[in-house]
Design an enzyme around this catalytic site. Structure first.
Site, PDB file in Angstrom:
ATOM      1  N   HIS A  75       0.841  -1.204   0.000  1.00  0.00           N
ATOM      2  CA  HIS A  75       0.000   0.000   0.000  1.00  0.00           C
ATOM      3  C   HIS A  75       0.877   1.256   0.000  1.00  0.00           C
ATOM      4  O   HIS A  75       0.653   2.185  -0.786  1.00  0.00           O
ATOM      5  CB  HIS A  75      -0.921  -0.031   1.223  1.00  0.00           C
ATOM      6  N   GLU A  76       1.878   1.266   0.857  1.00  0.00           N
ATOM      7  CA  GLU A  76       2.784   2.426   0.920  1.00  0.00           C
ATOM      8  C   GLU A  76       3.611   2.544  -0.354  1.00  0.00           C
ATOM      9  O   GLU A  76       3.905   3.655  -0.801  1.00  0.00           O
ATOM     10  CB  GLU A  76       3.669   2.362   2.163  1.00  0.00           C
TER      11      GLU A  76
END
Length: 169
Positions: A75-76
Site C-alpha cells: 500500500h505504501e
C-alpha cells in the site's frame, strides 16, 4: 497537478513496476528502490510513507502488530509509485474525498502487486471451487484483496482466459 488513476491505469503501473524490478516481492522492490522499512508500534495507524528531504530518502513505517504487513508495505509502495510527487500535507484544502481517493488507489495498487493475475491463473488448478476467504488464506492476503481481484477478473468478459473466470465465481 494531481493524477487520478483508473483501476486499469493502476494495473498497468503495477505491471510496469513488476517488469522493471523483476519481482512483485515488496521487500525486494523496497531494497531496489532504497526504501527502508521500519517496524514500530504506530498505535491506530497501519503504516505511512515518509520522505526525508535532507537525504532524499523514503521510509516506510509499518505497525509491527499487524497480521498482513506485506499488504501495508505494498500500500505504501502504491503511494510511492503513484503519489510521491504529491504531498497531501502541503496541498491547501486537501479534502477528505481526495485523501480517500488516494488511499483507495494505494490499496488497489497493493492488491494488484501482492496478488497478480498471473498468480491467480497459475493457482487455478489448486483453488478451483474455493471461496473468496479460502483464496485469501491460500495466498495469505487480506480477504478484501481477493474481493477486489475477483471482481476485476469477473468484469473482463472478453478476457482471453474466459474459462478461468467461471472458476472464480
Amino acid at each position: 497537478m494531481i493524477t487520478i488513476y483508473t483501476s486499469k491505469g493502476i494495473k498497468h503501473k503495477v505491471q510496469s513496476v513488476i517488469k522493471t524490478h523483476g519481482t512483485n516481492n515488496v521487500y525486494e522492490i523496497c531494497d531496489i528502490q532504497k526504501i527502508y522499512i521500519l517496524k514500530n508500534d504506530l498505535g491506530q495507524a497501519n503504516g505511512l510513507l515518509q520522505h526525508d528531504k535532507a537525504t532524499d530518502q523514503y521510509l516506510i513505517h509499518i505497525n509491527e502488530n499487524l497480521q498482513h504487513q506485506q499488504f501495508v508495505i505494498a500500500h505504501e509502495l502504491g503511494h510511492y509509485f503513484l503519489h510521491k510527487r504529491l504531498n497531501t500535507f502541503k496541498v491547501v484544502n486537501c479534502s477528505k474525498v481526495l485523501k480517500d481517493k488516494l488511499e483507495h488507489q494505494a490499496s488497489l495498487f497493493a492488491s494488484e502487486l501482492i496478488l497478480t493475475d498471473k498468480m491467480l491463473n497459475e493457482a487455478l488448478p489448486y483453488i478451483q471451487g474455493f471461496s473468496k476467504e479460502q483464496i485469501a488464506a491460500y495466498f495469505n492476503v487480506p480477504s478484501f484483496v481477493t474481493d477486489y481481484k475477483l471482481s476485476q477478473i469477473g468484469s473482463f468478459s472478453n478476457r482471453i482466459y474466459s474459462h478461468e473466470i467461471s472458476a472464480f465465481g
